[in-house]
Design a protein around this motif. Structure first.
Motif, PDB file in Angstrom:
ATOM      1  N   GLY A   1      -1.676   6.570  19.924  1.00  0.00           N
ATOM      2  CA  GLY A   1      -0.273   6.172  19.858  1.00  0.00           C
ATOM      3  C   GLY A   1       0.277   6.359  18.451  1.00  0.00           C
ATOM      4  O   GLY A   1      -0.466   6.480  17.484  1.00  0.00           O
ATOM      5  N   PRO A   2       1.576   6.368  18.290  1.00  0.00           N
ATOM      6  CA  PRO A   2       2.189   6.623  16.974  1.00  0.00           C
ATOM      7  C   PRO A   2       2.131   5.392  16.082  1.00  0.00           C
ATOM      8  O   PRO A   2       2.511   4.305  16.489  1.00  0.00           O
ATOM      9  CB  PRO A   2       3.646   6.953  17.343  1.00  0.00           C
ATOM     10  N   PRO A   3       1.613   5.541  14.858  1.00  0.00           N
ATOM     11  CA  PRO A   3       1.635   4.417  13.936  1.00  0.00           C
ATOM     12  C   PRO A   3       2.979   4.336  13.236  1.00  0.00           C
ATOM     13  O   PRO A   3       3.705   5.318  13.145  1.00  0.00           O
ATOM     14  CB  PRO A   3       0.545   4.776  12.926  1.00  0.00           C
ATOM     15  N   ALA A   4       3.266   3.159  12.697  1.00  0.00           N
ATOM     16  CA  ALA A   4       4.494   3.007  11.913  1.00  0.00           C
ATOM     17  C   ALA A   4       4.209   3.465  10.500  1.00  0.00           C
ATOM     18  O   ALA A   4       4.213   2.704   9.547  1.00  0.00           O
ATOM     19  CB  ALA A   4       4.935   1.551  11.933  1.00  0.00           C
ATOM     20  N   ALA A   5       3.918   4.749  10.360  1.00  0.00           N
ATOM     21  CA  ALA A   5       3.466   5.291   9.069  1.00  0.00           C
ATOM     22  C   ALA A   5       4.648   5.725   8.234  1.00  0.00           C
ATOM     23  O   ALA A   5       5.697   6.101   8.756  1.00  0.00           O
ATOM     24  CB  ALA A   5       2.532   6.471   9.316  1.00  0.00           C
ATOM     25  N   PRO A   6       4.486   5.710   6.923  1.00  0.00           N
ATOM     26  CA  PRO A   6       5.549   6.195   6.046  1.00  0.00           C
ATOM     27  C   PRO A   6       5.655   7.705   6.121  1.00  0.00           C
ATOM     28  O   PRO A   6       4.740   8.376   6.580  1.00  0.00           O
ATOM     29  CB  PRO A   6       5.083   5.744   4.652  1.00  0.00           C
ATOM     30  N   GLU A   7       6.768   8.215   5.630  1.00  0.00           N
ATOM     31  CA  GLU A   7       6.969   9.660   5.697  1.00  0.00           C
ATOM     32  C   GLU A   7       6.025  10.393   4.756  1.00  0.00           C
ATOM     33  O   GLU A   7       5.546  11.475   5.054  1.00  0.00           O
ATOM     34  CB  GLU A   7       8.426   9.984   5.335  1.00  0.00           C
ATOM     35  N   GLU A   8       5.721   9.780   3.574  1.00  0.00           N
ATOM     36  CA  GLU A   8       4.852  10.452   2.622  1.00  0.00           C
ATOM     37  C   GLU A   8       3.440  10.516   3.181  1.00  0.00           C
ATOM     38  O   GLU A   8       2.903   9.525   3.650  1.00  0.00           O
ATOM     39  CB  GLU A   8       4.829   9.676   1.290  1.00  0.00           C
ATOM     40  N   ASP A   9       2.819  11.676   3.109  1.00  0.00           N
ATOM     41  CA  ASP A   9       1.467  11.762   3.649  1.00  0.00           C
ATOM     42  C   ASP A   9       0.426  11.386   2.602  1.00  0.00           C
ATOM     43  O   ASP A   9      -0.643  10.928   2.956  1.00  0.00           O
ATOM     44  CB  ASP A   9       1.174  13.150   4.227  1.00  0.00           C
ATOM     45  N   GLY A  10       0.689  11.564   1.316  1.00  0.00           N
ATOM     46  CA  GLY A  10      -0.216  11.087   0.273  1.00  0.00           C
ATOM     47  C   GLY A  10      -1.564  11.755   0.239  1.00  0.00           C
ATOM     48  O   GLY A  10      -2.455  11.311  -0.434  1.00  0.00           O
ATOM     49  N   GLY A  11      -1.813  12.827   0.973  1.00  0.00           N
ATOM     50  CA  GLY A  11      -3.136  13.432   0.915  1.00  0.00           C
ATOM     51  C   GLY A  11      -3.293  14.556   1.911  1.00  0.00           C
ATOM     52  O   GLY A  11      -2.342  15.209   2.307  1.00  0.00           O
TER      53      GLY A  11
ATOM     54  N   PHE B   1       0.827  -1.205   0.000  1.00  0.00           N
ATOM     55  CA  PHE B   1       0.000   0.000   0.000  1.00  0.00           C
ATOM     56  C   PHE B   1       0.862   1.256   0.000  1.00  0.00           C
ATOM     57  O   PHE B   1       0.555   2.223  -0.710  1.00  0.00           O
ATOM     58  CB  PHE B   1      -0.928   0.025   1.212  1.00  0.00           C
ATOM     59  N   LYS B   2       1.941   1.253   0.771  1.00  0.00           N
ATOM     60  CA  LYS B   2       2.839   2.413   0.805  1.00  0.00           C
ATOM     61  C   LYS B   2       3.372   2.710  -0.593  1.00  0.00           C
ATOM     62  O   LYS B   2       3.386   3.859  -1.049  1.00  0.00           O
ATOM     63  CB  LYS B   2       3.994   2.139   1.763  1.00  0.00           C
ATOM     64  N   CYS B   3       3.766   1.664  -1.315  1.00  0.00           N
ATOM     65  CA  CYS B   3       4.293   1.839  -2.669  1.00  0.00           C
ATOM     66  C   CYS B   3       3.203   2.381  -3.598  1.00  0.00           C
ATOM     67  O   CYS B   3       3.440   3.316  -4.377  1.00  0.00           O
ATOM     68  CB  CYS B   3       4.819   0.502  -3.189  1.00  0.00           C
ATOM     69  N   ALA B   4       2.003   1.803  -3.514  1.00  0.00           N
ATOM     70  CA  ALA B   4       0.906   2.251  -4.381  1.00  0.00           C
ATOM     71  C   ALA B   4       0.534   3.693  -4.094  1.00  0.00           C
ATOM     72  O   ALA B   4       0.200   4.462  -5.010  1.00  0.00           O
ATOM     73  CB  ALA B   4      -0.305   1.343  -4.190  1.00  0.00           C
TER      74      ALA B   4
END
Length: 774
Positions: A409-419, A37-40
């Motif tokens: 709590g903090p998610p292990a989210a990618p740096e790109e916000d995408g929106g 999903f991060k890549c897409a």
């Protein structure tokens, strides 16, 4: 439409081909849903959003006064021709299309009240009169509504039988339901005679720990989420249904978008013209659970397909907290071993495998279903990922995150916000969960089916066919593994009240089941001994399809090679599926029941021709026939059958009888009485004779059809029960007291076995029996 529309599929396919080989290889190598999903999300651009908008413009779900006026005009036309059902549906479409405070809304409500009055739905008529007045019905026309109200009240107060909406009535124009009247919610229950097991080979599955009698309830389950399938016409053609001349109404027009209950007078969504509900309770629950966020997407969801919408809906219902909890390693209380043959992977060796545990009807049971990411083709994986990334970005543009998506709590989210910046942290967790469910649904989606009348409305004997009305995900039903000859039957309840009398469930469960709701009941189709696995069919059934085709389809969609009893038996018998099969025991019987063109002995597959032809089983004959010759003969019979059905639809039954009798004589030269095509011919002849009132001939041919049905599906099948039910109707209509009374007990047994004591046909059988016994 399970997958996105063709235009979107082509757009994503072109996007895939434009990627450089290195990017394609990198995407294909990803093994975690989060990473996919991060890549897409990084690959999804404004061009994708713009293209989605361009194809959505063709199927707008926005309110439109002009469209509402046209619907009202169509309703008026149907009303003048006294087709009040079609009129009510046209007016309902107008109600759903009309913006709030528009002049068309009260007019559509008022006109619909007139149609409902003529349909003797007096209570519903009164509710629509109230709605028309509340929405500003013209004062100079109010006297018409007052007169209609007076007439309705006479019928209601007179105590006549009313078809009153008992489902929280679509009718009380509340902003929210009366929560005190909301019934307790039964999600799922497994009977005491069954338990959840786990093995690495089978995953989670259901096993009988005690003997289970035929017809006994094994489990009940409600869908975690479901989505109605648009465009599936409830009754097609000119056989009494709403065909193209009457509006082409499908499931989305005739059913509640939450509980799937049939309704002629739905409540509209205030924001879009698509969603509609049978009651304020369903309207409110849908709004709180998912529609508050789906509504602005409107046509986007229709274009993106049922599976995308179902994946999003399950995620919205779960909320961020449940998803975060499900993502955590399983500890302590969740180490209980339980099922799902189609459950999920975990690479964490320090904790119990989530796939080995069952969590009842809670979200973890859905989250931990197998997603088979590595088995999807790269192109399909890319289509799913880009579709979900685009859909989630569109959702993020409609406003801030839903209240249930407050980050804990903090998610292990990618740096790109995408929106949208408000979504920067939540977007990734939501998108990853939606993609996970999208992948799971390939193997875990369950079709919800309903029996619909397929004959003419004035036909003395109703033909019924099964149609798919929705796609759902059932947490507990997903435990059951597949068999091409299952030992269970499924019966769906789509919002109508269930009669729990005679149920094997506990008293508190019976009380809850009696309330209106959408659920599935799984019953034993035959005796299941202790230790046997409880199985149901995912689609390819041994009575409808040859083994090699079943195994191919199951391998393609569910990623396993079926070795069930029916498939194994065929292999033991040398891979042939000719005329040596047990009744109802397997194989597409289009090959069974073929007769030698020369001596009328049975034909069997010719081993010498490597399965490309047939040979007479009589050693004294040994005549050979090519597969192409057989196919040509079957095709000619099928063409004549379709012509005869068309003649009946055009109200020319005498011509249909002549054609069918001629075709049946020709078919008798090459087909045994047990061949499915012989059964279809006999059934069509029965319908034709019944149309002209020749009950004796109709019953005679239907008896022949029942022989073929029993041979194909088995003596204990629901298909045979439905055919014998029609036979009972024919005998009753023809005044054949003895034959009718003789067949009714067997029909009752089969209907109770598969559909339980609440089956509506059972009451009709009882009425017939009471009348015949005087």
């Amino acid at each position: 439409m399970d997958l996105p529309c063709v235009q979107w599929q082509d757009h994503v396919a072109q996007k895939w081909t434009r990627l450089d080989p290195e990017s394609q290889e990198r995407f294909t190598s990803l093994v975690e849903v989060d990473d996919v999903f991060k890549c897409a999300l990084t690959l999804t651009t404004q061009d994708d959003l713009d293209f989605l908008q361009s194809i959505c413009d063709r199927s707008s779900a926005q309110k439109d006064t002009g469209r509402a006026a046209k619907c009202r005009e169509k309703g008026n036309s149907s009303f003048k021709s006294r087709d009040y059902t079609a009129a009510a549906l046209h007016y309902s479409q107008g109600v759903c299309s009309a913006p709030l405070r528009s002049e068309q809304l009260p007019l559509c409500y008022a006109n619909r009240s007139a149609a409902l009055y003529h349909l003797q739905l007096h209570q519903e008529c009164l509710h629509d009169i109230d709605r028309a007045l509340e929405n500003g019905y013209p004062s100079h026309l109010v006297h018409k509504l007052d007169e209609r109200r007076t007439q309705c009240l006479k019928h209601v107060s007179g105590g006549q039988n009313e078809k009153v909406d008992r489902h929280g009535s679509a009718s009380k124009n509340h902003k929210g339901p009366d929560r005190a009247e909301t019934p307790s919610v039964l999600m799922s229950e497994i009977c005491p005679q069954a338990a959840v097991g786990f093995s690495p080979e089978k995953g989670r599955h259901l096993v009988a720990v005690q003997g289970i009698a035929a017809g006994e309830v094994i489990l009940t389950d409600r869908p975690y989420s479901c989505v109605l399938i648009p465009g599936m016409e409830e009754v097609q053609g000119g056989r009494g249904g709403l065909d193209s001349e009457r509006g082409g109404f499908g499931t989305e027009h005739r059913r509640c978008h939450r509980c799937l209950r049939e309704t002629l007078c739905p409540l509209p969504c205030d924001g879009c013209s698509y969603s509609r509900y049978c009651s304020t309770s369903c309207q409110w629950d849908a709004w709180e659970e998912h529609h508050h966020w789906e509504c602005p997407l409107g046509a986007d969801l229709i274009v993106m397909g049922v599976m995308s919408q179902l994946a999003l809906r399950a995620t919205l219902k779960a909320g961020l907290k449940n998803i975060q909890t499900a993502r955590e390693p399983i500890r302590g209380k969740h180490t209980k071993s339980e099922p799902d043959s189609r459950s999920s992977e975990s690479s964490d060796t320090n904790h119990p495998d989530p796939a080995a545990s069952h969590y009842g009807d809670s979200y973890p049971s859905v989250f931990h279903l197998l997603h088979h990411l590595n088995r999807h083709s790269p192109a399909l994986r890319f289509l799913n990922a880009v579709t979900i990334a685009t859909l989630v970005r569109r959702l993020s543009e409609t406003g801030p995150p839903p209240a249930s998506w407050t980050l804990v709590g903090p998610p292990a989210a990618p740096e790109e916000d995408g929106g949208n910046a408000d979504w920067s942290m939540e977007l990734w967790l939501m998108g990853s969960a939606v993609l996970r469910h999208m992948l799971q649904l390939r193997c875990n989606a369950q079709a919800i089916v309903s029996l619909q009348d397929a004959g003419a409305t004035n036909s003395p004997v109703q033909s019924r066919r099964e149609i798919r009305i929705a796609t759902a995900i059932f947490p507990t039903l997903s435990l059951l593994n597949h068999s091409c000859c299952p030992n269970t039957s499924l019966a769906f309840s789509t919002g109508a009240a269930v009669d729990p009398s005679g149920s094997d469930l506990s008293a508190d469960v019976r009380e809850s089941v009696s309330q209106p709701r959408l659920n599935v009941t799984v019953r034993a189709a035959r005796v299941i001994d202790a230790g046997q696995e409880i199985l149901h069919c995912y689609g390819p059934h041994s009575s409808r399809m040859v083994t090699r085709k079943r195994q191919h389809l199951l391998q393609e969609q569910y990623y396993f090679l079926c070795q069930c009893e029916a498939c194994s038996r065929t292999q033991e018998e040398g891979g042939t599926e000719g005329g040596q099969q047990r009744p109802g025991g397997g194989g597409a019987r289009l090959e069974a029941g073929l007769l030698c063109f020369k001596c009328k002995g049975s034909l069997k597959r010719s081993g010498a021709d490597k399965g490309t032809g047939f040979m007479c089983s009589q050693s004294s004959c040994s005549h050979r026939v090519s597969s192409s010759e057989v196919s040509l003969v079957l095709q000619e019979i099928r063409v004549d059958l379709e012509k005869a059905v068309e003649l009946m639809e055009r109200e020319r039954p005498d011509e249909a009888v002549r054609l069918l009798n001629r075709t049946q004589c020709e078919a008798a030269r090459v087909l045994a009485e047990t061949h499915p095509l012989q059964g279809e011919l006999a059934d069509a002849l029965a319908r034709a004779y019944a149309t002209v009132g020749d009950w004796n001939n109709a019953a005679s041919h239907l008896e022949r059809s029942a022989v073929a049905i029993g041979s194909q599906y088995g003596d204990d099948s629901i298909e045979l029960g439905q055919q014998l039910f029609k036979l009972a109707q024919l005998h009753f209509n023809g005044g054949a007291r003895g034959p009718a009374l003789s067949v009714i007990p067997e029909v009752r047994r089969l209907l109770r076995l598969h559909s339980g004591p609440g089956c509506p046909e059972l009451q009709e059988l009882q009425d017939m029996e009471d009348c015949l016994r005087g």
